[in-house]
Scaffold this motif. Structure first.
Motif, PDB file in Angstrom:
ATOM      1  N   MET A 126       0.822  -1.215   0.000  1.00 22.17           N
ATOM      2  CA  MET A 126       0.000   0.000   0.000  1.00 22.17           C
ATOM      3  C   MET A 126       0.858   1.268   0.000  1.00 22.17           C
ATOM      4  SD  MET A 126       0.383  -1.596   2.913  1.00 22.17           S
ATOM      5  CE  MET A 126      -1.035  -2.586   3.390  1.00 22.17           C
ATOM      6  N   LEU A 127       2.164   1.115   0.096  1.00 21.86           N
ATOM      7  CA  LEU A 127       3.011   2.305   0.084  1.00 21.86           C
ATOM      8  C   LEU A 127       3.509   2.612  -1.326  1.00 21.86           C
ATOM      9  CD1 LEU A 127       5.136   1.990   3.335  1.00 21.86           C
ATOM     10  CD2 LEU A 127       3.064   3.300   2.927  1.00 21.86           C
ATOM     11  N   SER A 128       3.978   3.831  -1.520  1.00 17.75           N
ATOM     12  CA  SER A 128       4.378   4.260  -2.853  1.00 17.75           C
ATOM     13  C   SER A 128       5.745   3.686  -3.220  1.00 17.75           C
ATOM     14  CB  SER A 128       4.452   5.780  -2.895  1.00 17.75           C
ATOM     15  OG  SER A 128       5.558   6.212  -2.134  1.00 17.75           O
ATOM     16  N   VAL A 129       6.086   3.844  -4.472  1.00 20.25           N
ATOM     17  CA  VAL A 129       7.398   3.432  -4.965  1.00 20.25           C
ATOM     18  C   VAL A 129       8.482   4.127  -4.144  1.00 20.25           C
ATOM     19  CG1 VAL A 129       8.982   3.603  -6.919  1.00 20.25           C
ATOM     20  CG2 VAL A 129       6.592   2.963  -7.291  1.00 20.25           C
ATOM     21  N   CYS A 130       8.269   5.420  -3.903  1.00 18.77           N
ATOM     22  CA  CYS A 130       9.253   6.183  -3.145  1.00 18.77           C
ATOM     23  C   CYS A 130       9.427   5.603  -1.735  1.00 18.77           C
ATOM     24  CB  CYS A 130       8.818   7.636  -3.079  1.00 18.77           C
ATOM     25  SG  CYS A 130       9.856   8.654  -2.042  1.00 18.77           S
ATOM     26  N   ASP A 131       8.317   5.395  -1.037  1.00 19.50           N
ATOM     27  CA  ASP A 131       8.392   4.855   0.329  1.00 19.50           C
ATOM     28  C   ASP A 131       9.098   3.510   0.344  1.00 19.50           C
ATOM     29  OD1 ASP A 131       7.019   6.972   1.452  1.00 19.50           O
ATOM     30  OD2 ASP A 131       5.068   6.067   1.051  1.00 19.50           O
ATOM     31  N   ASN A 132       8.746   2.676  -0.636  1.00 21.11           N
ATOM     32  CA  ASN A 132       9.341   1.357  -0.690  1.00 21.11           C
ATOM     33  C   ASN A 132      10.829   1.418  -0.990  1.00 21.11           C
ATOM     34  OD1 ASN A 132       7.675  -1.234  -0.412  1.00 21.11           O
ATOM     35  ND2 ASN A 132       6.268   0.172  -1.436  1.00 21.11           N
ATOM     36  N   THR A 133      11.230   2.414  -1.738  1.00 21.95           N
ATOM     37  CA  THR A 133      12.640   2.507  -2.103  1.00 21.95           C
ATOM     38  C   THR A 133      13.486   2.945  -0.919  1.00 21.95           C
ATOM     39  OG1 THR A 133      11.861   3.244  -4.255  1.00 21.95           O
ATOM     40  CG2 THR A 133      14.209   3.410  -3.848  1.00 21.95           C
ATOM     41  N   VAL A 134      13.021   3.925  -0.174  1.00 22.08           N
ATOM     42  CA  VAL A 134      13.888   4.523   0.836  1.00 22.08           C
ATOM     43  C   VAL A 134      13.711   3.895   2.219  1.00 22.08           C
ATOM     44  CG1 VAL A 134      13.957   6.716  -0.375  1.00 22.08           C
ATOM     45  CG2 VAL A 134      12.260   6.356   1.407  1.00 22.08           C
ATOM     46  N   ILE A 135      12.810   2.909   2.338  1.00 20.20           N
ATOM     47  CA  ILE A 135      12.424   2.475   3.680  1.00 20.20           C
ATOM     48  C   ILE A 135      13.570   1.880   4.500  1.00 20.20           C
ATOM     49  CG2 ILE A 135      11.680   0.118   3.138  1.00 20.20           C
ATOM     50  CD1 ILE A 135       9.155   0.875   4.885  1.00 20.20           C
ATOM     51  N   ALA A 136      14.525   1.231   3.818  1.00 23.04           N
ATOM     52  CA  ALA A 136      15.615   0.611   4.578  1.00 23.04           C
ATOM     53  C   ALA A 136      16.619   1.658   5.038  1.00 23.04           C
ATOM     54  CB  ALA A 136      16.309  -0.448   3.725  1.00 23.04           C
ATOM     55  N   ASN A 137      16.403   2.863   4.625  1.00 19.23           N
ATOM     56  CA  ASN A 137      17.446   3.857   4.776  1.00 19.23           C
ATOM     57  C   ASN A 137      16.885   5.223   5.168  1.00 19.23           C
ATOM     58  OD1 ASN A 137      20.134   4.057   4.687  1.00 19.23           O
ATOM     59  ND2 ASN A 137      20.251   4.726   2.551  1.00 19.23           N
ATOM     60  N   ALA A 138      15.720   5.208   5.793  1.00 24.38           N
ATOM     61  CA  ALA A 138      14.979   6.457   5.991  1.00 24.38           C
ATOM     62  C   ALA A 138      15.779   7.485   6.783  1.00 24.38           C
ATOM     63  CB  ALA A 138      13.656   6.169   6.693  1.00 24.38           C
ATOM     64  N   ARG A 139      16.603   7.002   7.706  1.00 28.03           N
ATOM     65  CA  ARG A 139      17.262   7.937   8.606  1.00 28.03           C
ATOM     66  C   ARG A 139      18.195   8.898   7.864  1.00 28.03           C
ATOM     67  NH1 ARG A 139      19.382   5.033  13.682  1.00 28.03           N
ATOM     68  NH2 ARG A 139      17.197   4.481  13.764  1.00 28.03           N
ATOM     69  N   ARG A 140      18.686   8.437   6.742  1.00 28.07           N
ATOM     70  CA  ARG A 140      19.626   9.271   6.008  1.00 28.07           C
ATOM     71  C   ARG A 140      18.993  10.578   5.518  1.00 28.07           C
ATOM     72  NH1 ARG A 140      22.260   7.550   0.432  1.00 28.07           N
ATOM     73  NH2 ARG A 140      22.952   5.613   1.359  1.00 28.07           N
ATOM     74  N   TYR A 141      17.666  10.530   5.359  1.00 30.74           N
ATOM     75  CA  TYR A 141      16.993  11.724   4.838  1.00 30.74           C
ATOM     76  C   TYR A 141      16.348  12.546   5.939  1.00 30.74           C
ATOM     77  CZ  TYR A 141      17.653   8.511   1.085  1.00 30.74           C
ATOM     78  OH  TYR A 141      18.218   7.618   0.251  1.00 30.74           O
ATOM     79  N   ALA A 142      16.747  12.271   7.169  1.00 28.70           N
ATOM     80  CA  ALA A 142      16.076  12.932   8.281  1.00 28.70           C
ATOM     81  C   ALA A 142      16.910  14.085   8.829  1.00 28.70           C
ATOM     82  CB  ALA A 142      15.803  11.921   9.385  1.00 28.70           C
ATOM     83  N   ARG A 143      16.190  15.119   9.203  1.00 27.97           N
ATOM     84  CA  ARG A 143      16.784  16.208  10.003  1.00 27.97           C
ATOM     85  C   ARG A 143      16.162  16.054  11.382  1.00 27.97           C
ATOM     86  NH1 ARG A 143      19.635  16.784   6.797  1.00 27.97           N
ATOM     87  NH2 ARG A 143      19.961  18.175   5.041  1.00 27.97           N
ATOM     88  N   GLY A 144      16.909  15.584  12.337  1.00 26.14           N
ATOM     89  CA  GLY A 144      16.298  15.312  13.631  1.00 26.14           C
ATOM     90  C   GLY A 144      15.258  14.221  13.466  1.00 26.14           C
ATOM     91  N   PHE A 145      14.033  14.555  13.813  1.00 26.28           N
ATOM     92  CA  PHE A 145      12.983  13.558  13.673  1.00 26.28           C
ATOM     93  C   PHE A 145      12.184  13.730  12.389  1.00 26.28           C
ATOM     94  CE2 PHE A 145      13.525  13.431  18.323  1.00 26.28           C
ATOM     95  CZ  PHE A 145      13.832  12.082  18.426  1.00 26.28           C
ATOM     96  N   VAL A 146      12.500  14.773  11.649  1.00 24.72           N
ATOM     97  CA  VAL A 146      11.685  15.073  10.484  1.00 24.72           C
ATOM     98  C   VAL A 146      12.387  14.573   9.225  1.00 24.72           C
ATOM     99  CG1 VAL A 146      10.487  16.878   9.225  1.00 24.72           C
ATOM    100  CG2 VAL A 146      10.883  17.121  11.675  1.00 24.72           C
ATOM    101  N   ILE A 147      11.643  13.831   8.426  1.00 24.26           N
ATOM    102  CA  ILE A 147      12.220  13.298   7.202  1.00 24.26           C
ATOM    103  C   ILE A 147      11.972  14.266   6.061  1.00 24.26           C
ATOM    104  CG2 ILE A 147      11.940  11.473   5.495  1.00 24.26           C
ATOM    105  CD1 ILE A 147      11.486   9.576   7.830  1.00 24.26           C
ATOM    106  N   SER A 148      13.005  14.505   5.303  1.00 22.36           N
ATOM    107  CA  SER A 148      12.880  15.459   4.206  1.00 22.36           C
ATOM    108  C   SER A 148      12.236  14.794   2.993  1.00 22.36           C
ATOM    109  CB  SER A 148      14.258  15.996   3.834  1.00 22.36           C
ATOM    110  OG  SER A 148      14.230  16.475   2.516  1.00 22.36           O
ATOM    111  N   GLU A 149      11.053  15.284   2.639  1.00 22.89           N
ATOM    112  CA  GLU A 149      10.341  14.750   1.479  1.00 22.89           C
ATOM    113  C   GLU A 149      11.158  14.919   0.211  1.00 22.89           C
ATOM    114  OE1 GLU A 149       7.472  13.051   0.800  1.00 22.89           O
ATOM    115  OE2 GLU A 149       7.595  12.713   2.955  1.00 22.89           O
ATOM    116  N   VAL A 150      11.787  16.094   0.092  1.00 21.63           N
ATOM    117  CA  VAL A 150      12.525  16.407  -1.131  1.00 21.63           C
ATOM    118  C   VAL A 150      13.668  15.415  -1.325  1.00 21.63           C
ATOM    119  CG1 VAL A 150      13.843  18.178  -2.327  1.00 21.63           C
ATOM    120  CG2 VAL A 150      11.912  18.824  -0.871  1.00 21.63           C
ATOM    121  N   GLN A 151      14.453  15.210  -0.259  1.00 22.18           N
ATOM    122  CA  GLN A 151      15.600  14.313  -0.385  1.00 22.18           C
ATOM    123  C   GLN A 151      15.175  12.889  -0.668  1.00 22.18           C
ATOM    124  OE1 GLN A 151      18.574  14.455   2.598  1.00 22.18           O
ATOM    125  NE2 GLN A 151      18.589  16.679   2.684  1.00 22.18           N
ATOM    126  N   ARG A 152      14.089  12.456  -0.018  1.00 27.75           N
ATOM    127  CA  ARG A 152      13.602  11.100  -0.253  1.00 27.75           C
ATOM    128  C   ARG A 152      13.246  10.924  -1.714  1.00 27.75           C
ATOM    129  NH1 ARG A 152       8.481  10.206   2.436  1.00 27.75           N
ATOM    130  NH2 ARG A 152       8.697   8.078   1.815  1.00 27.75           N
TER     131      ARG A 152
END
Lengths: 446, 509
Positions: B349-375
């Protein structure tokens, strides 16, 4: 089918030539193996010893310090004999080989953890308060569990299809109020329906069941037609049912006063005691105690258990319930009509709650719109403790009985030893969590 | 000799935004095996689901024995004499095998009450007919997927159907079981039953089918007698272009640097793998071959930290490592693409983007907020690099074809920048065209210095892609084939069955 070990010339020699049925498969060898038939005979033997021993103790020896313990031992003995005999009659009694290993003992303990814990609790109670060992206590516990049994059996169907039925408690209230308003004493001045005559007792009961069945149909329709999650569908119906019954209950002239003064032929349905009174004085003598009788509700509950067990295990509908719950896709491609199955599940559940409500009205001789409030959660908890899986596809009447009795024994026992009622809540919660954790561990094993 | 049993004429079926079937016709003769072939998404399964009543066609007609029929549910299909073996087995896990077989048509004692004794007897009879040795009282969940698939096959036969649809029936069967299935199919064909057989395995089709209908992009390409077809012709017609090479060229510059070394690895559970040792060099593709049950998946899962290890050591770049969870493996630069894409890989049910970055989400985070643009940037980068066909990175992954889903999963792990990528059946259920792209992708990765371990049950793939092959049998290493020039199907099969023969010889002796 495709095993590589083709028949070789040197098959291991079968020593037990006399019994060809056993020889081809596994032979009970060594100390670890025990034939199921032998075990069953053992149970029958042990049960007989208990029974005879209990009766002897009761009549020949002093048992003033242990209350009715001898009788209880004799009853356990009868139970063991019955269990042993069913074991002997079951298929595979002659050939099944039971082995005992530490691993098996562990898994047995896990599978029956709740029962073992209950036994421990009961033994502890008996030691703390020997008064607990009374036939009357047992009769009380059975009586109090009986209406709950109906609710739990009713809700089990929707649990088996990985759903739930939150409307259960409120439908108990609906049926209690409906039946009570239609069966008040004719000469009672403050009647709900002032002009109502004396109806044949069956009609009010049927109407109460019918009204609940309609709510059940609504549950089923919402779930089957719109693929709504049962949690939401039955929550909606729960709220609707309570609103509807409250409106009805608050109507003039009684304006929401509790409904009482029910006809005695109706209250007898809930208050009759069996094995009690003049004709049974000899029983009191024999028992050496004043047996206050067994409530007729227990008989109803027993009948309901047998009926529901039959429906679940022996009928096409019951098997379809397990299939729809265990693998809806499999049911669909095998041509099972899931729609109708779901409708029947909720209607049947509602009918069971209706019976529960009627029993409550008859037992208490009255009703209010708040009857049955919260019963659904107790019933769901009892089912879950009894091994009905919330993931669907699993559930047995045997387990539901154990679940209901577990909660009843705990509640009764804690009151008996004067434990603060709030501890009961804590203990109940712990039981639910532990039981489900053990259950999940059971299925996650391997 | 034409004896037409089934005609599906001008069937059209559209789903929102997609024409799944475009004026497809199919004619099946009595007593024949009719293969249906095509890439994933070509419309084979959709066509069969229309026939079995799971989907309703928008237009077109179905004639059975020259009579028009309307099929709205599986029950109607079964009543008309059409049964189906589904690609995925559907066990009701906690119920008996007998109940599973007769579900929906239990023998009745009186209406509504099941006759258990008769059900047992009927099951035994049925299993005897198809040579299956299973106690009808066994709980379905206790059977392995492949054995339950055999039960499903028996069940499909038990409907005494005129037409049996088999949708990739062999995907979870062992070689011997496939042989047995073919015997059954031959028997059914002789009895005049028509079988519609969907498979991706060319060798199977050419062996068993009488006629072959090929579909592409929801249209029928044509129908040919199987005797006139070859593997190349089929592929050719399926993809609509000449496929001269099924495998891209290997990357030739091999390094001798050992990145991963496994020594004497033994699983905690007793029936799994024992004493497995191998080395993986930088930039190499190590293929692992073997039959179903050779414990290959269990081995790589243990290396990845998903299973317990009783003894043995894993060295990464010469250092001993202990992997007890996927998290630590990720740290050590090891990634695993699981075999069951649907069950353990994608989150539908998740998007291609979510599925792609899920193993690595922390890399796109500033603190607790994940950057949509970078993802999205990262996901879009992978979509470009791996040539993933998707309308946008916001599309739900479930809407992509199997091959593209697999690419997203590869992309997911590439974002973690692994040195070692373990691929478990990377092309299972993927069509031929997409397979080639996955192979190219794998070869490109080795060019970038990544090392690959690839489990494959498809012999041509194992031989065509690997640089070296390790063959396993019954949880042990049966042998290595160290150079592509010595690769052969026969040699792999010999190794894959080596311990079995020894064992059965021992038993016979």
């Amino acid at each position: 089918m495709t095993t590589l070990d083709e028949t070789s010339p040197e098959v291991p020699v079968v020593l037990n030539d006399e019994d060809p049925g056993e020889g081809s498969t596994e032979v009970a060898t060594g100390l670890g193996g025990l034939n199921k038939r032998v075990l069953s005979w053992g149970l029958v033997g042990l049960g007989s010893v208990f029974t005879v021993g209990g009766v002897l103790w009761q009549h020949q020896f002093d048992h003033s310090g242990v209350k009715d313990l001898p009788i209880i031992i004799a009853m356990i003995g009868i139970g063991l004999v019955v269990y042993g005999v069913t074991g002997l009659l079951s298929r595979g009694a002659a050939t099944d080989v039971l082995t005992f290993t530490p691993a098996k003992a562990k898994s047995f303990a896990l599978d029956n953890a709740i029962i073992l814990a209950m036994l421990g609790f009961v033994v502890a109670l008996c030691i703390i308060k020997p008064n607990f060992m009374q036939v009357n206590v047992i009769a009380d516990i059975l009586m109090q569990s009986s209406p709950k049994m109906f609710i739990a059996l009713g809700v089990s169907f929707s649990l088996i299809i990985a759903g739930t039925d939150l409307s259960a408690g409120r439908l108990v209230g609906v049926s209690a109020v409906v039946v009570a308003t239609l069966i008040q004493k004719v000469d009672y001045p403050n009647k709900f329906w002032p002009d109502l005559g004396e109806w044949f007792i069956v009609w009010p009961i049927l109407i109460a069941i019918g009204v609940c069945a309609l709510f059940g149909l609504l549950n089923g329709f919402l779930v089957a037609q719109f693929k709504m999650h049962p949690f939401i569908a039955t929550l909606a119906v729960q709220v609707i049912a309570y609103g509807a019954v409250s409106l009805y209950f608050a109507k003039p002239p009684t304006n929401g006063q509790p409904i009482g003064e029910l006809r005695s032929d109706f209250t007898a349905l809930g208050q009759t005691k069996l094995l009690e009174g003049e004709n049974w004085a000899w029983l009191d003598n024999w028992l050496g105690t004043n047996f206050r009788g067994l409530s007729i509700l227990v008989v109803y509950a027993l009948v309901a258990c047998v009926a529901i067990a039959f429906v679940l295990n022996k009928t096409t509908f019951g098997k379809n319930v397990y299939a729809v719950g265990g693998n809806p896709e499999a049911a669909k491609v095998s041509g099972v009509n899931s729609y109708v199955t779901i409708l029947i599940i909720f209607v049947l559940g509602a009918v069971m709650y209706a019976f529960g409500g009627i029993m409550e009205a008859a037992r208490t001789g009255g009703a209010t719109n708040n009857y049955g409030n919260g019963y659904e959660l107790d019933a769901i908890a009892a089912c879950v403790v009894g091994g009905v899986s919330l993931a669907g596809g699993i559930g047995k009447v045997k387990g539901i009985i154990i679940g209901v009795l577990t909660f009843q024994i705990i509640a009764y026992g804690l009151v008996f030893i004067s434990v603060n009622a709030y501890y009961q809540q804590i203990i109940k919660g712990i039981i639910i969590a532990v039981a489900v954790a053990l259950d999940l561990a059971k299925y996650n094993r391997r | 000799m034409t004896d037409t049993l089934l005609q599906m004429n001008h069937i059209t079926k559209t789903f929102p935004g997609v024409v799944a079937l475009d004026d497809v016709s199919l004619t099946v003769e009595r007593g024949t095996v009719h293969a249906l072939m095509g890439e994933n998404g070509a419309g084979k399964s959709t066509l069969m689901k229309c026939l079995f009543g799971i989907y309703r066609e928008d237009s077109g007609e179905i004639l059975l024995d020259a009579h028009p029929v309307v099929i709205n549910s599986a029950k109607q299909a079964l009543d008309l004499g059409i049964s189906m073996i589904h690609q995925e087995p559907h066990p009701v896990r906690f119920r008996s095998v007998a109940e599973n077989v007769w579900l929906g048509r239990f023998p009745q004692l009186i209406p509504g009450v099941v006759n258990h004794r008769k059900m047992r007897e009927m099951t035994q009879e049925l299993f005897k007919r198809v040579d299956l040795d299973i106690d009808p009282d066994t709980t379905a969940g206790e059977l392995s997927a492949s054995v339950f698939q055999l039960v499903e096959i028996a069940k499909a036969i038990s409907y005494d159907a005129k037409i049996i649809i088999m949708d990739e029936p062999t995907s979870s069967l062992t070689e011997a079981e496939v042989g047995h299935l073919f015997e059954i199919i031959n028997r059914l064909r002789d009895e005049g039953i028509a079988i519609i057989y969907i498979s991706h395995k060319m060798e199977e089709i050419l062996k068993i089918a009488d006629e072959v209908t090929i579909m592409r992009d929801g249209k029928r390409v044509g129908t040919w007698p199987a005797s006139e077809l070859t593997t190349d012709l089929i592929i050719n017609r399926m993809v609509g272009r000449e496929l001269t090479n099924r495998f891209p060229p290997r990357h030739e510059r091999r390094s001798d640097e050992v990145v991963l070394k496994v020594e004497g690895l033994t699983a905690t559970s007793p029936r799994s793998f024992t004493d497995v040792s191998f080395e993986l060099r930088k930039g190499e593709i190590l293929g692992i071959g073997g039959l179903v049950g050779a414990q290959r998946t269990e081995l790589v899962e243990a290396i990845f930290g998903l299973r317990g290890i009783a003894s043995g050591t894993i060295y990464k770049d010469g250092q001993v490592i202990r992997n007890d969870s996927p998290k630590t493996s990720k740290k050590h630069g090891i990634a695993l693409l699981t075999e069951e894409r649907r069950a353990t890989g994608i989150i539908p049910m998740l998007s291609v983007c979510d599925n792609t970055v899920i193993a690595n989400a922390r890399r796109y985070a500033r603190g607790f907020v994940i950057s949509e643009v970078q993802r999205h940037e990262a996901a879009e980068q992978e979509v470009r690099d791996l040539r993933i066909k998707t309308p946008s990175t916001d599309t739900e992954i479930a809407d992509l074809s199997g091959g593209n889903q697999q690419k997203v999963l590869v992309g997911r792990w590439l974002l973690t920048d692994p040195e070692i990528l373990i691929l478990d059946e990377p092309t299972r259920g993927i069509d031929v065209g997409a397979k080639y792209e996955i192979y190219t992708l794998i070869q490109n990765l080795t060019r970038q210095g990544k090392s690959i371990i690839m489990i494959s049950s498809e012999m041509p793939e194992l031989l065509g892609v690997s640089d070296r092959i390790m063959v396993m049998c019954e949880g042990r290493v049966a042998g290595f084939l160290n150079d592509p020039s010595e690769f052969s199907q026969v040699e792999v099969m010999r190794l894959a069955t080596s311990f079995m023969t020894q064992q059965s010889e021992k038993e016979a002796a």
